[in-house]
Design an enzyme around this catalytic site. Sequence first.
Site, PDB file in Angstrom:
ATOM      1  N   GLY A  10       0.840  -1.201   0.000  1.00  0.00           N
ATOM      2  CA  GLY A  10       0.000   0.000   0.000  1.00  0.00           C
ATOM      3  C   GLY A  10       0.873   1.248   0.000  1.00  0.00           C
ATOM      4  N   THR A 126       5.001   2.263   5.915  1.00  0.00           N
ATOM      5  CA  THR A 126       3.571   1.952   6.067  1.00  0.00           C
ATOM      6  C   THR A 126       2.939   2.960   7.026  1.00  0.00           C
ATOM      7  OG1 THR A 126       1.891   0.471   6.989  1.00  0.00           O
ATOM      8  CG2 THR A 126       4.085   0.166   7.837  1.00  0.00           C
ATOM      9  N   ILE A 127       1.739   3.372   6.698  1.00  0.00           N
ATOM     10  CA  ILE A 127       1.043   4.251   7.632  1.00  0.00           C
ATOM     11  C   ILE A 127       0.705   3.498   8.913  1.00  0.00           C
ATOM     12  CG2 ILE A 127       0.044   5.720   5.836  1.00  0.00           C
ATOM     13  CD1 ILE A 127      -2.694   4.356   6.538  1.00  0.00           C
ATOM     14  N   ASP A 128       0.709   2.156   8.851  1.00  0.00           N
ATOM     15  CA  ASP A 128       0.282   1.355  10.010  1.00  0.00           C
ATOM     16  C   ASP A 128       1.319   1.316  11.130  1.00  0.00           C
ATOM     17  OD1 ASP A 128      -1.976   0.845   8.597  1.00  0.00           O
ATOM     18  OD2 ASP A 128      -1.558  -1.266   8.211  1.00  0.00           O
ATOM     19  N   ARG A 172      -4.984  -2.698  10.274  1.00  0.00           N
ATOM     20  CA  ARG A 172      -5.577  -4.028  10.134  1.00  0.00           C
ATOM     21  C   ARG A 172      -5.148  -4.948  11.278  1.00  0.00           C
ATOM     22  NH1 ARG A 172      -4.150  -5.102   4.577  1.00  0.00           N
ATOM     23  NH2 ARG A 172      -2.137  -5.111   5.563  1.00  0.00           N
ATOM     24  N   GLU A 223      -9.561  -0.384  12.178  1.00  0.00           N
ATOM     25  CA  GLU A 223     -10.357  -1.285  11.320  1.00  0.00           C
ATOM     26  C   GLU A 223     -10.253  -2.753  11.732  1.00  0.00           C
ATOM     27  OE1 GLU A 223      -7.005  -0.975   7.850  1.00  0.00           O
ATOM     28  OE2 GLU A 223      -8.925  -1.778   7.267  1.00  0.00           O
ATOM     29  N   ARG A 267     -23.157   8.150  14.690  1.00  0.00           N
ATOM     30  CA  ARG A 267     -22.818   8.290  13.274  1.00  0.00           C
ATOM     31  C   ARG A 267     -21.460   7.653  13.039  1.00  0.00           C
ATOM     32  NH1 ARG A 267     -27.356   9.538  12.894  1.00  0.00           N
ATOM     33  NH2 ARG A 267     -28.322  11.283  11.820  1.00  0.00           N
ATOM     34  N   VAL A 274      -8.142   8.418   2.738  1.00  0.00           N
ATOM     35  CA  VAL A 274      -7.736   9.816   3.004  1.00  0.00           C
ATOM     36  C   VAL A 274      -6.457   9.808   3.850  1.00  0.00           C
ATOM     37  CG1 VAL A 274      -8.406  11.829   4.408  1.00  0.00           C
ATOM     38  CG2 VAL A 274     -10.028  10.815   2.827  1.00  0.00           C
ATOM     39  N   GLN A 275      -6.350   8.797   4.717  1.00  0.00           N
ATOM     40  CA  GLN A 275      -5.178   8.719   5.611  1.00  0.00           C
ATOM     41  C   GLN A 275      -3.897   8.400   4.866  1.00  0.00           C
ATOM     42  OE1 GLN A 275      -6.646   6.258   9.341  1.00  0.00           O
ATOM     43  NE2 GLN A 275      -7.913   5.866   7.582  1.00  0.00           N
TER      44      GLN A 275
HETATM   45  O1  F6P Z   1      -0.941  -0.194   3.912  1.00  0.00           O
HETATM   46  C1  F6P Z   1      -1.618  -0.552   5.018  1.00  0.00           C
HETATM   47  C2  F6P Z   1      -3.078  -0.316   4.846  1.00  0.00           C
HETATM   48  O2  F6P Z   1      -3.327   1.043   4.683  1.00  0.00           O
HETATM   49  C3  F6P Z   1      -3.900  -0.911   5.970  1.00  0.00           C
HETATM   50  O3  F6P Z   1      -4.029  -0.063   7.080  1.00  0.00           O
HETATM   51  C4  F6P Z   1      -5.204  -1.192   5.304  1.00  0.00           C
HETATM   52  O4  F6P Z   1      -5.855  -2.248   5.932  1.00  0.00           O
HETATM   53  C5  F6P Z   1      -4.794  -1.576   3.938  1.00  0.00           C
HETATM   54  O5  F6P Z   1      -3.564  -0.971   3.695  1.00  0.00           O
HETATM   55  C6  F6P Z   1      -5.777  -1.206   2.858  1.00  0.00           C
HETATM   56  O6  F6P Z   1      -5.306  -1.691   1.673  1.00  0.00           O
HETATM   57  P1  F6P Z   1      -5.909  -1.397   0.237  1.00  0.00           P
HETATM   58  O7  F6P Z   1      -5.470  -0.027  -0.162  1.00  0.00           O
HETATM   59  O8  F6P Z   1      -5.300  -2.438  -0.623  1.00  0.00           O
HETATM   60  O9  F6P Z   1      -7.387  -1.470   0.372  1.00  0.00           O
END
Ligand code: F6P
Length: 344
Positions: A10, A126-128, A172, A223, A267, A274-275
């Site tokens: 990603g 990775t943003i994670d 994730r 998520e 809500r 966006v992140q």
């Molecule tokens: O790169 C990590 C991530 O942003 C996760 O946080 C997220 O679950 C996943 O990628 C989403 O992936 P994709 O863009 O393939 O839907």
Amino acid sequence: MRIGVLTGGGDCPGLNAVIRAIVRKAESRFGDEVIGFMDAWDGVMEQRTMTLDTAAVRGILPRGGTILGTRRGGPFDTADGVERVRKSFEDNRLDALIVIGGNGSLTVGSLLHEQYGLPIIGVPKTIDNDVVGTDATFGFQTAVQIATDAIDRLHTTAESHDRVMVVEVMGRDAGWIALQAGIAGGATAILVPEVPFDIDELSAVIAHRHDRGRYASVVVVAEGALPKAGTLAIPDVAVNQYGHHSPRNIAQLIAPEITKRTGYESRVVQLGHVQRGGTPTSYDRVLSTRFGLAAVDAVHDSAFGQMVVLRCGEIARESMSATRGKIKTINLDLFADVSATFFG
Ligand code: F6P
């Protein structure tokens, strides 16, 4: 030397800043030639390349995304993948390949190095923020800032309506973005994959807060957060070949349950990609640049099989194999302390 570069997995803010730093240092300090492989390992196997020189990287420092494109997957997914990668190394006369990627790409890089002797250096992204061996990955801080800005905005509208906002952020397998953005944004509760939540306890906290006259609750949920076993039914979702499950839309599942238990309107806001988009923060631009500069040194030191990492503020090196099958999870002491102090 001839150095190849790819971006895998990603995307995240800061990839272009790494590429720029690699190119500028390799070219000006060592007289190296740098080529970029398009669309991650696909570009290596299919020999789709672009020249990376100073002109090619001009202006990309603040740009989100990656000029090289990115994909998930790699050479181990097909029978002839590794052979095609080896041929590509030969045909392109590569002395080294710098793999800028998350757990998946770094695992592939480490296996190609260990099993086939390919000269590969890793750069963790990775943003994670879930890569083992580094205190931080670039892109994470930008994602936290974006989520924090969103939470700040949601507070005011939630207050006006006395509502519960359930904000779903990425993460994730690890709850880094939820934890940090939740702390920074003054969340009412933070739900992370590492600690299963109890919907009844969460609802009681929210009801208690509103009953005391506090308006607006903002629940930040990663998520990948899941309820404690047997407390809330969660539908099964598909899991792909990399062990990644399809989105569960956990916020959509829990918001009505909160309303049911508290009587307060809720809500859902899913921040989603966006992140991952847009310009990196200055912190991430600096970290990306430091990683790119250090990756070129690692190539010239023949530190193959290693990735550059951040450790106590300094750039260091760590075996790429450290990432294999592992996830860097959140600081549970901090999570417990924040939960005990602020939620309830
Ligand atoms: O790169 C990590 C991530 O942003 C996760 O946080 C997220 O679950 C996943 O990628 C989403 O992936 P994709 O863009 O393939 O839907």
